[in-house]
Motif scaffolding. Structure first.
Motif, mmCIF file in Angstrom:
data_model
loop_
_atom_site.group_PDB
_atom_site.id
_atom_site.type_symbol
_atom_site.label_atom_id
_atom_site.label_comp_id
_atom_site.label_asym_id
_atom_site.label_seq_id
_atom_site.Cartn_x
_atom_site.Cartn_y
_atom_site.Cartn_z
ATOM 1 N N ASP A 129 0.818 -1.204 0.000
ATOM 2 C CA ASP A 129 0.000 0.000 0.000
ATOM 3 C C ASP A 129 0.857 1.262 0.000
ATOM 4 O OD1 ASP A 129 -2.690 1.009 0.006
ATOM 5 O OD2 ASP A 129 -2.329 1.698 2.059
ATOM 6 N N ASP A 130 1.939 1.270 0.756
ATOM 7 C CA ASP A 130 2.797 2.457 0.807
ATOM 8 C C ASP A 130 3.422 2.753 -0.551
ATOM 9 O OD1 ASP A 130 2.211 2.827 3.435
ATOM 10 O OD2 ASP A 130 4.132 2.120 4.199
ATOM 11 N N GLN A 131 3.784 1.724 -1.297
ATOM 12 C CA GLN A 131 4.371 1.941 -2.616
ATOM 13 C C GLN A 131 3.334 2.513 -3.585
ATOM 14 O OE1 GLN A 131 6.320 -1.601 -4.030
ATOM 15 N NE2 GLN A 131 8.055 -1.329 -2.645
ATOM 16 N N ILE A 132 2.097 2.099 -3.454
ATOM 17 C CA ILE A 132 1.044 2.662 -4.300
ATOM 18 C C ILE A 132 0.887 4.148 -3.993
ATOM 19 C CG2 ILE A 132 -1.445 2.649 -4.742
ATOM 20 C CD1 ILE A 132 -1.349 -0.402 -4.466
ATOM 21 N N TRP A 133 0.898 4.515 -2.716
ATOM 22 C CA TRP A 133 0.783 5.924 -2.335
ATOM 23 C C TRP A 133 1.990 6.716 -2.825
ATOM 24 C CZ3 TRP A 133 -3.248 8.599 -0.400
ATOM 25 C CH2 TRP A 133 -4.336 7.861 0.078
ATOM 26 N N GLU A 134 3.200 6.130 -2.761
ATOM 27 C CA GLU A 134 4.397 6.831 -3.235
ATOM 28 C C GLU A 134 4.336 7.049 -4.743
ATOM 29 O OE1 GLU A 134 7.503 5.322 0.218
ATOM 30 O OE2 GLU A 134 7.403 4.230 -1.676
ATOM 31 N N LEU A 135 3.897 6.041 -5.483
ATOM 32 C CA LEU A 135 3.726 6.211 -6.922
ATOM 33 C C LEU A 135 2.711 7.307 -7.226
ATOM 34 C CD1 LEU A 135 3.712 2.593 -8.357
ATOM 35 C CD2 LEU A 135 5.067 4.496 -9.204
ATOM 36 N N ALA A 136 1.610 7.309 -6.495
ATOM 37 C CA ALA A 136 0.551 8.296 -6.729
ATOM 38 C C ALA A 136 1.036 9.709 -6.453
ATOM 39 C CB ALA A 136 -0.660 7.973 -5.866
ATOM 40 N N VAL A 137 1.790 9.898 -5.391
ATOM 41 C CA VAL A 137 2.251 11.246 -5.068
ATOM 42 C C VAL A 137 3.278 11.718 -6.101
ATOM 43 C CG1 VAL A 137 4.154 10.757 -3.461
ATOM 44 C CG2 VAL A 137 2.730 12.720 -3.082
ATOM 45 N N TYR A 138 4.068 10.817 -6.655
ATOM 46 C CA TYR A 138 5.000 11.210 -7.720
ATOM 47 C C TYR A 138 4.244 11.542 -9.004
ATOM 48 C CZ TYR A 138 8.494 11.151 -11.335
ATOM 49 O OH TYR A 138 9.265 11.505 -12.409
ATOM 50 N N VAL A 139 3.275 10.720 -9.360
ATOM 51 C CA VAL A 139 2.472 10.988 -10.558
ATOM 52 C C VAL A 139 1.806 12.355 -10.441
ATOM 53 C CG1 VAL A 139 0.355 10.276 -11.749
ATOM 54 C CG2 VAL A 139 2.135 8.601 -11.251
ATOM 55 N N ARG A 140 1.309 12.660 -9.272
ATOM 56 C CA ARG A 140 0.653 13.947 -9.043
ATOM 57 C C ARG A 140 1.656 15.099 -9.142
ATOM 58 N NH1 ARG A 140 -1.691 16.939 -4.613
ATOM 59 N NH2 ARG A 140 -3.749 17.602 -5.269
ATOM 60 N N SER A 141 2.890 14.863 -8.751
ATOM 61 C CA SER A 141 3.903 15.923 -8.817
ATOM 62 C C SER A 141 4.302 16.242 -10.243
ATOM 63 C CB SER A 141 5.138 15.524 -8.009
ATOM 64 O OG SER A 141 5.911 14.572 -8.701
ATOM 65 N N MET A 142 4.094 15.322 -11.170
ATOM 66 C CA MET A 142 4.458 15.561 -12.563
ATOM 67 C C MET A 142 3.677 16.724 -13.164
ATOM 68 S SD MET A 142 4.685 11.832 -14.195
ATOM 69 C CE MET A 142 6.240 11.045 -14.401
ATOM 70 N N SER A 143 2.468 16.936 -12.709
ATOM 71 C CA SER A 143 1.668 18.033 -13.260
ATOM 72 C C SER A 143 1.782 19.288 -12.414
ATOM 73 C CB SER A 143 0.214 17.601 -13.388
ATOM 74 O OG SER A 143 -0.326 17.376 -12.112
ATOM 75 N N GLY A 144 2.682 19.301 -11.450
ATOM 76 C CA GLY A 144 2.905 20.493 -10.645
ATOM 77 C C GLY A 144 1.951 20.640 -9.483
ATOM 78 N N LEU A 145 1.301 19.562 -9.052
ATOM 79 C CA LEU A 145 0.349 19.635 -7.948
ATOM 80 C C LEU A 145 0.996 19.416 -6.582
ATOM 81 C CD1 LEU A 145 -2.643 17.754 -9.590
ATOM 82 C CD2 LEU A 145 -2.378 20.216 -9.259
#
Length: 186
Positions: A129-145
């Motif tokens: 679960d933690d790796q899914i959250w880490e991937l999600a937060v990186y994906v979100r950072s790609m668009s500047g969020l």
């Protein structure tokens, strides 16, 4: 008798030591967070759709360590194969401001965990679960969020020039004007 004060001092010093507490990774499925997110703001009646979030996003948003781990996982799991460094290819782009299933961290976690029709595979039970959250937060950072101070920079291979430490030495560029302090009489 001289040994007794030494033993007392040793006992106090050991009692004062506190072991560092660390959070270890959880099991892949047993500690999975439960997020109920809405993909659209439409619902019957006058109230918005009901959402239930675990609050786990607060510990991942804006955290530089989790963002860097997400960047590492993004490369390891070959997300570039479909999302082409975030610019989109067979998968949708991740750098723009249009998100098909919502741009909240919980929605991105649901997309990674459950998958989506027409191509996005489900990673439920395959990633902790933690790796899914880490991937999600990186994906979100790609668009500047995510905050710029925490977001990881682009890889050197994505820059048009070689990295700064691999550039040939260059001479100083002439030009400019001298500062007022340099022209003042000494």
């Amino acid at each position: 008798m001289k040994l007794l004060p030494f033993i007392i001092c040793l006992g106090f010093s050991l009692a004062a030591c506190e072991r560092e507490k660390r959070d270890f990774r959880t099991a892949p499925v047993s500690e999975e967070s439960q997020e109920k997110t809405a993909l659209v703001s439409l619902s019957p009646g006058s109230s918005p759709p009901e959402q239930e979030v675990s609050g786990k996003a607060r510990s991942f948003e804006g955290n530089a360590y989790h963002l860097s781990q997400g960047k590492r996982l993004y490369a390891w799991f070959n997300c570039n194969g479909c999302h082409a460094n975030g610019g989109g290819d067979s998968g949708p782009p991740l750098m723009d401001d249009r998100w098909i299933y919502g741009s909240s961290l919980e929605n991105i976690v649901q997309t990674i965990r459950e998958g989506r029709p027409n191509g996005m595979p489900s990673f439920r039970g395959k990633l902790p679960d933690d790796q899914i959250w880490e991937l999600a937060v990186y994906v979100r950072s790609m668009s500047g969020l995510e905050p710029k101070a925490a977001a990881p920079s682009r890889n050197d291979d994505m820059h048009p020039l070689p990295s700064e430490n691999r550039m040939p030495p260059s001479s100083p560029v002439p030009g400019g004007s001298a500062s007022p302090s340099a022209t003042a009489p000494q």
